[in-house]
Design a protein around this motif. Structure first.
Motif, PDB file in Angstrom:
ATOM      1  N   ILE A 178       1.212  -1.019   0.264  1.00  0.00           N
ATOM      2  CA  ILE A 178       0.091   0.215   0.309  1.00  0.00           C
ATOM      3  C   ILE A 178       0.847   1.397  -0.029  1.00  0.00           C
ATOM      4  CG2 ILE A 178      -1.450   1.457   1.777  1.00  0.00           C
ATOM      5  CD1 ILE A 178      -2.883  -1.003   2.852  1.00  0.00           C
ATOM      6  N   ASP A 179       1.965   1.020   0.324  1.00  0.00           N
ATOM      7  CA  ASP A 179       2.811   2.166   0.730  1.00  0.00           C
ATOM      8  C   ASP A 179       3.377   2.755  -0.634  1.00  0.00           C
ATOM      9  OD1 ASP A 179       2.435   2.980   3.036  1.00  0.00           O
ATOM     10  OD2 ASP A 179       4.285   1.380   4.179  1.00  0.00           O
ATOM     11  N   ASP A 180       3.448   1.516  -0.901  1.00  0.00           N
ATOM     12  CA  ASP A 180       3.967   1.205  -2.508  1.00  0.00           C
ATOM     13  C   ASP A 180       3.031   2.010  -3.668  1.00  0.00           C
ATOM     14  OD1 ASP A 180       6.741   0.582  -2.042  1.00  0.00           O
ATOM     15  OD2 ASP A 180       6.042  -1.526  -2.165  1.00  0.00           O
ATOM     16  N   LEU A 181       2.140   1.825  -3.564  1.00  0.00           N
ATOM     17  CA  LEU A 181       0.773   2.411  -4.120  1.00  0.00           C
ATOM     18  C   LEU A 181       0.858   4.422  -4.167  1.00  0.00           C
ATOM     19  CD1 LEU A 181      -1.528   1.690  -6.064  1.00  0.00           C
ATOM     20  CD2 LEU A 181      -3.034   0.911  -4.254  1.00  0.00           C
ATOM     21  N   ALA A 182       0.747   4.265  -3.536  1.00  0.00           N
ATOM     22  CA  ALA A 182       0.989   6.116  -2.867  1.00  0.00           C
ATOM     23  C   ALA A 182       1.294   6.815  -3.309  1.00  0.00           C
ATOM     24  CB  ALA A 182       0.822   5.894  -0.647  1.00  0.00           C
ATOM     25  N   HIS A 183       2.804   5.787  -3.450  1.00  0.00           N
ATOM     26  CA  HIS A 183       4.053   6.239  -4.601  1.00  0.00           C
ATOM     27  C   HIS A 183       3.712   6.767  -5.387  1.00  0.00           C
ATOM     28  CE1 HIS A 183       5.779   6.001  -0.415  1.00  0.00           C
ATOM     29  NE2 HIS A 183       7.340   6.287  -0.321  1.00  0.00           N
TER      30      HIS A 183
END
Length: 428
Positions: A178-183
């Protein structure tokens, strides 16, 4: 924030006014068709914004809450946020009520009033607690995302992130994803925002070409009174910002210049969401706070829209010479406090809310026909005000929670990743 980008936006607005006025004046037979064709560019931009809103809200909100820690902290932040929203909404509604009673823009309306039985074509239905509550909960998260129902996405994201917090070991990989998706979504946002100046030009050109600047004179007293009221509301918000945050609030005002101009020129608060989020994170507001408070604000803290609801409703009553005792006006204010929540994303949401409220107080819904022709010009001011109100709310809640980093101590995990912003240096 790039001063060059700001200049592009301002130039696009000025060029749009000039070109729109020229089309209206010199091509009267084809101006409607030209306006429609040019507006397609703005509509495509708004569709791009809608394309990224749902995944951006979901990824940043889930990531923010998951990093928050205890459920007690989430509850405390929610209580503070809603307390601010309710107070700000009440002040905005009350200011609209006070100003329309002082200015009385409808008392001597010079135009012809629409017949009281004439239909506006708006989807009006009486408010009920059942409808409000069922609107909160999505029947399907896929449908909520497809419809860009921000409030429903927020509800699902809260449940999802709390469940992740209850299973920390199993959630590690999901949280990393999810953090990667946000980036990635922030990177996509940076690409989309490159088209903002072109969209601003198209939106302003199409609006002026279709309506002409002369249409404003027909309701100049109403528009002038409304924008004067907006300026007073802005003054209140700015004073509160300096009291609550201190001198550095001036920096936040500079950081949100771009989203303010985007919201104003496109008449869409939603179009300004990505840039507002970026500005708040650059200001030092923790992403844990901004990704939680800002999406909620899009349903519960639309200050400009709130003020417009009372201002326009009483204006219509004044135009039809309908007596509105003070008690009735406060009853209307209380009604609008409830009916206006959760309608973000509905086309012409404020008009739908007003139409529903008018019917409950026996005021002709047809009165909206007087102002529907200039609603885009009014929506520009409303949208920009919503941006400044939500950015202030987020910054204040961040400070209350100790999540507003000093500008020289911005934490790497609390700012928008520099890799997602073209041409921006990595902060020290």
């Amino acid at each position: 924030m790039s001063n060059k980008f700001t200049r592009y936006i301002l130039f696009a607005m000025a060029l749009g006014i000039v070109m729109g006025a020229a089309i209206y004046e010199y091509w009267p037979d084809t101006r409607a068709e030209l306006a429609s064709s040019i507006n397609l560019i703005a509509m495509l931009f708004l569709r791009l914004i809608k394309m990224i809103i749902a995944p951006l809200v979901f990824a940043t909100l889930v990531g923010g809450i998951a990093h928050m820690g205890s459920g007690a902290k989430l509850g405390r932040i929610f209580a503070k946020t809603m307390g601010w929203f309710v107070t700000a909404s009440f002040v905005s509604l009350l200011l609209g009520l006070v100003m329309v009673n002082i200015l009385k823009p409808g008392a001597n309306f010079p135009g012809t009033l629409p017949a009281a039985t004439q239909s506006t074509g708006l989807p009006v239905s009486a408010f009920s607690l059942e409808k409000f509550l069922t609107h909160l909960i999505p029947t399907s998260i896929a449908d909520a995302m497809a419809q860009n129902e921000i409030l429903q996405i927020v509800i699902f994201s809260v449940f999802f992130s709390v469940a992740m917090g209850a299973m920390p070991e199993r959630s590690k990989q999901m949280l990393s994803l999810i953090d990667d998706l946000a980036h990635i979504m922030l990177k996509v946002t940076s690409y989309v925002m490159l088209f903002a100046p072109l969209a601003v030009w198209a939106a302003v050109t199409a609006t002026v070409a279709k309506n002409g600047l002369g249409v404003l004179w027909k309701l100049v007293v109403f528009m002038g009174g409304f924008y004067l009221s907006l300026l007073i509301l802005w003054a209140i918000l700015i004073v509160v910002g300096f009291v609550a945050i201190g001198p550095r609030y001036a920096h936040l005002l500079r950081l949100i210049r771009e989203p303010l101009m985007i919201a104003f020129s496109t008449a869409s608060s939603e179009a300004a969401y990505p840039k507002t989020l970026e500005g708040l994170n650059r200001f030092g507001a923790s992403s844990r706070i901004s990704s939680f408070v800002l999406p909620l604000g899009y349903s519960f803290n639309l200050d400009g829209t709130m003020m417009y609801c009372t201002f326009a409703s009483i204006f219509i009553a004044q135009s039809y010479h309908i007596e509105m005792p003070l008690g009735t006006q406060f009853a209307m204010l209380a009604t609008l406090m409830i009916t206006s929540k959760g309608v973000a994303g509905v086309p012409r949401a404020s008009l739908v809310v007003i139409a529903s409220t008018l019917s409950q107080f026996n005021i002709p819904e047809a009165g909206l026909l007087m102002i529907m022709g200039i609603d885009t010009f009014l929506d520009m001011g409303r949208s920009a005000t919503n941006v400044i109100g939500n950015s202030l709310a987020t910054a204040v809640v961040a400070k209350w929670e100790g999540e507003l980093a000093p500008e020289h101590e911005l934490r790497p995990d609390d700012v928008v990743p520099p890799s997602a912003i073209p041409g921006e240096p990595v902060p020290a």
